[in-house]
Design a protein around this motif. Structure first.
Motif, PDB file in Angstrom:
ATOM      1  N   PRO A 274     -35.277  63.066 -21.405  1.00 36.09           N
ATOM      2  CA  PRO A 274     -35.520  62.838 -19.977  1.00 36.09           C
ATOM      3  C   PRO A 274     -36.198  61.486 -19.752  1.00 36.09           C
ATOM      4  CG  PRO A 274     -37.060  64.464 -20.860  1.00 36.09           C
ATOM      5  CD  PRO A 274     -36.060  64.194 -21.938  1.00 36.09           C
ATOM      6  N   VAL A 275     -35.954  60.899 -18.573  1.00 34.29           N
ATOM      7  CA  VAL A 275     -36.466  59.574 -18.243  1.00 34.29           C
ATOM      8  C   VAL A 275     -37.291  59.648 -16.965  1.00 34.29           C
ATOM      9  CG1 VAL A 275     -35.879  57.172 -17.762  1.00 34.29           C
ATOM     10  CG2 VAL A 275     -34.411  58.539 -19.263  1.00 34.29           C
ATOM     11  N   VAL A 276     -38.468  59.015 -16.982  1.00 37.53           N
ATOM     12  CA  VAL A 276     -39.304  58.868 -15.794  1.00 37.53           C
ATOM     13  C   VAL A 276     -39.557  57.379 -15.594  1.00 37.53           C
ATOM     14  CG1 VAL A 276     -41.496  59.412 -14.680  1.00 37.53           C
ATOM     15  CG2 VAL A 276     -40.418  61.103 -16.184  1.00 37.53           C
ATOM     16  N   VAL A 277     -39.263  56.871 -14.397  1.00 40.31           N
ATOM     17  CA  VAL A 277     -39.464  55.463 -14.078  1.00 40.31           C
ATOM     18  C   VAL A 277     -40.697  55.330 -13.193  1.00 40.31           C
ATOM     19  CG1 VAL A 277     -38.442  53.383 -13.069  1.00 40.31           C
ATOM     20  CG2 VAL A 277     -36.981  55.078 -14.181  1.00 40.31           C
ATOM     21  N   ILE A 278     -41.627  54.438 -13.574  1.00 40.93           N
ATOM     22  CA  ILE A 278     -42.844  54.214 -12.802  1.00 40.93           C
ATOM     23  C   ILE A 278     -42.658  53.018 -11.882  1.00 40.93           C
ATOM     24  CG2 ILE A 278     -45.305  53.649 -12.905  1.00 40.93           C
ATOM     25  CD1 ILE A 278     -45.481  55.012 -15.563  1.00 40.93           C
ATOM     26  N   ASP A 279     -42.989  53.205 -10.602  1.00 41.31           N
ATOM     27  CA  ASP A 279     -42.969  52.148  -9.590  1.00 41.31           C
ATOM     28  C   ASP A 279     -41.671  51.343  -9.648  1.00 41.31           C
ATOM     29  OD1 ASP A 279     -43.847  50.698  -7.467  1.00 41.31           O
ATOM     30  OD2 ASP A 279     -45.256  49.455  -8.581  1.00 41.31           O
ATOM     31  N   PRO A 280     -40.524  52.013  -9.491  1.00 39.48           N
ATOM     32  CA  PRO A 280     -39.250  51.296  -9.610  1.00 39.48           C
ATOM     33  C   PRO A 280     -39.048  50.313  -8.473  1.00 39.48           C
ATOM     34  CG  PRO A 280     -38.880  53.487  -8.739  1.00 39.48           C
ATOM     35  CD  PRO A 280     -40.346  53.422  -9.105  1.00 39.48           C
ATOM     36  N   LEU A 281     -38.358  49.205  -8.769  1.00 41.04           N
ATOM     37  CA  LEU A 281     -37.988  48.281  -7.703  1.00 41.04           C
ATOM     38  C   LEU A 281     -37.062  48.973  -6.719  1.00 41.04           C
ATOM     39  CD1 LEU A 281     -37.375  44.947  -9.652  1.00 41.04           C
ATOM     40  CD2 LEU A 281     -39.356  45.581  -8.264  1.00 41.04           C
ATOM     41  N   ASN A 282     -36.200  49.839  -7.251  1.00 37.95           N
ATOM     42  CA  ASN A 282     -35.314  50.641  -6.422  1.00 37.95           C
ATOM     43  C   ASN A 282     -35.311  52.059  -6.981  1.00 37.95           C
ATOM     44  OD1 ASN A 282     -33.944  48.489  -4.670  1.00 37.95           O
ATOM     45  ND2 ASN A 282     -33.694  47.682  -6.733  1.00 37.95           N
ATOM     46  N   VAL A 283     -35.374  53.056  -6.084  1.00 40.85           N
ATOM     47  CA  VAL A 283     -35.385  54.443  -6.531  1.00 40.85           C
ATOM     48  C   VAL A 283     -34.089  54.728  -7.272  1.00 40.85           C
ATOM     49  CG1 VAL A 283     -35.480  56.856  -5.817  1.00 40.85           C
ATOM     50  CG2 VAL A 283     -36.867  55.139  -4.622  1.00 40.85           C
ATOM     51  N   PRO A 284     -34.169  55.126  -8.545  1.00 39.28           N
ATOM     52  CA  PRO A 284     -32.949  55.319  -9.345  1.00 39.28           C
ATOM     53  C   PRO A 284     -32.094  56.463  -8.807  1.00 39.28           C
ATOM     54  CG  PRO A 284     -34.921  55.223 -10.731  1.00 39.28           C
ATOM     55  CD  PRO A 284     -35.381  55.379  -9.316  1.00 39.28           C
ATOM     56  N   ALA A 285     -30.786  56.304  -8.992  1.00 37.86           N
ATOM     57  CA  ALA A 285     -29.860  57.375  -8.638  1.00 37.86           C
ATOM     58  C   ALA A 285     -29.621  58.253  -9.857  1.00 37.86           C
ATOM     59  CB  ALA A 285     -28.543  56.779  -8.145  1.00 37.86           C
ATOM     60  N   GLY A 286     -29.085  59.436  -9.633  1.00 38.19           N
ATOM     61  CA  GLY A 286     -28.761  60.314 -10.746  1.00 38.19           C
ATOM     62  C   GLY A 286     -29.966  61.105 -11.235  1.00 38.19           C
ATOM     63  N   PRO A 287     -29.839  61.711 -12.415  1.00 40.07           N
ATOM     64  CA  PRO A 287     -30.875  62.612 -12.938  1.00 40.07           C
ATOM     65  C   PRO A 287     -32.064  61.862 -13.542  1.00 40.07           C
ATOM     66  CG  PRO A 287     -29.091  62.439 -14.505  1.00 40.07           C
ATOM     67  CD  PRO A 287     -28.676  61.622 -13.310  1.00 40.07           C
TER      68      PRO A 287
END
Length: 334
Positions: free
Chosen positions: A141-154
């Motif tokens: 599983p992947v968690v993105v912190i403070d993304p420039l753009n909210v990621p799409a998909g799971p």
């Protein structure tokens, strides 16, 4: 000499178990690609033959990979500290790696699995669809912190309330009597920049104050961008009396260029930043800024990664944590 006093090696354990030395090594290193019955047999033999203590044969600690773009700085350091503290409280471990970009390919994902990673957290590095695909196939599983753009998909992400933060910063300057308020932002296409800019525009519209097109400038989130775009603002025939900058670094760049032209902060130019990193209190006057909950963002990301790694669900794919305006000395009445 009795057999129990002979030197115990991986080879002797492998021979007794009827497996390869590589398989015994995998068991010792907590690898998951060994059949449960074989793993249990090898563990029993290791204990029985005295190769290691039983305490060393417990289930491996859950380890999360935290990948940070570039070297650690004041911004990322707080987030990493929050993740590490949450990991310690959860009995997990964090491995922090610095990278300019995420690697790619099945071998990259396989390497993470073989190294014992249970999940991946990225900070300022956003996985591409292809990278996401191989991580999903590897059950990471992947968690993105403070993304420039909210990621799409799971993909799960954690960030601040950028729109609300932009509004609070601009309302603060409006309350001080400023009307010529400019916005210095990050990359034009970045979702976080757009949200902060829209918060600025919403506050200006709410107050009935028009925004000249030349008062909104976007470039990047770093100090040189603040110098460059701040100079462009001050070159205008009617320069602003106040600036809301989308990061503390942009704000400090704008302050530097203003001072180089003999302007006083905040008497001649009020400046508000965004982040509340250590540099906000290392300048004189100290910087008024919008505080991101950086430590909490790191801690929340770590807990979410562990939950996902354990097969649990999360309430939301994107979680926003509240920002807070911190008033210091870089802003004053018009």
């Amino acid at each position: 000499m009795p057999s129990r006093h002979r030197q115990v090696t991986l080879a002797t354990i492998a021979a007794a178990a009827g497996v390869s030395v590589a398989t015994v090594s995998k068991v010792l290193n907590g690898r998951s690609d060994v059949a449960p019955a074989t793993r249990e047999l090898v563990r029993e033999l290791l204990v029985e033959r005295g190769y290691v203590h039983r305490s060393a044969l417990r289930e491996p600690v859950a380890t999360v990979e935290l990948q940070v773009e570039g070297p650690l700085c004041a911004y990322s350091d707080k987030i990493v500290q929050g993740a590490m503290q949450a990991a310690a409280e959860s009995g997990a471990a964090v491995v922090v790696t610095s990278t300019d970009h995420l690697a790619d390919g099945v071998s990259w994902a396989r390497g993470l699995v073989e190294a014992g990673r249970r999940a991946v957290i990225t900070l300022a590095v956003e996985p591409t669809p292809d990278q996401l695909g191989v991580l999903i196939q590897a059950n990471l599983p992947v968690v993105v912190i403070d993304p420039l753009n909210v990621p799409a998909g799971p993909v799960t992400s954690v960030g601040p309330t950028n729109f609300a933060g932009g509004m609070s910063a601009t309302r603060h300057l409006l309350a001080l009597g400023h009307r010529r308020i400019a916005y210095l932002g990050g990359p034009a296409t970045a979702g976080s920049n757009q949200a902060r800019m829209h918060g600025y525009r919403a506050a200006m519209e709410e107050a009935g104050v028009p925004v000249p097109a030349e008062y909104v400038r976007t470039s990047g989130f770093c100090y040189p961008h603040g110098v460059q775009e701040g100079a462009a603002l001050l070159d205008l025939p009617s320069p602003p009396t106040a600036v809301f900058a989308a990061s503390d670094e942009i704000a400090l760049g704008a302050i530097q260029v203003a001072r180089s032209r003999g302007l006083r902060i905040p008497e001649d130019l009020s400046v508000v930043g965004f982040d509340d990193t250590q540099i906000a209190t290392m300048t004189a006057p100290m910087l008024t800024t919008v505080r991101q909950p950086l430590r909490e963002m790191g801690a929340v990301a770590l807990r979410m990664a562990l939950r996902l790694a354990g097969g649990e669900s999360v309430e939301s794919r994107h979680l926003e944590l509240a920002t807070e305006l911190v008033v210091r000395g870089s802003s004053t009445a018009a």
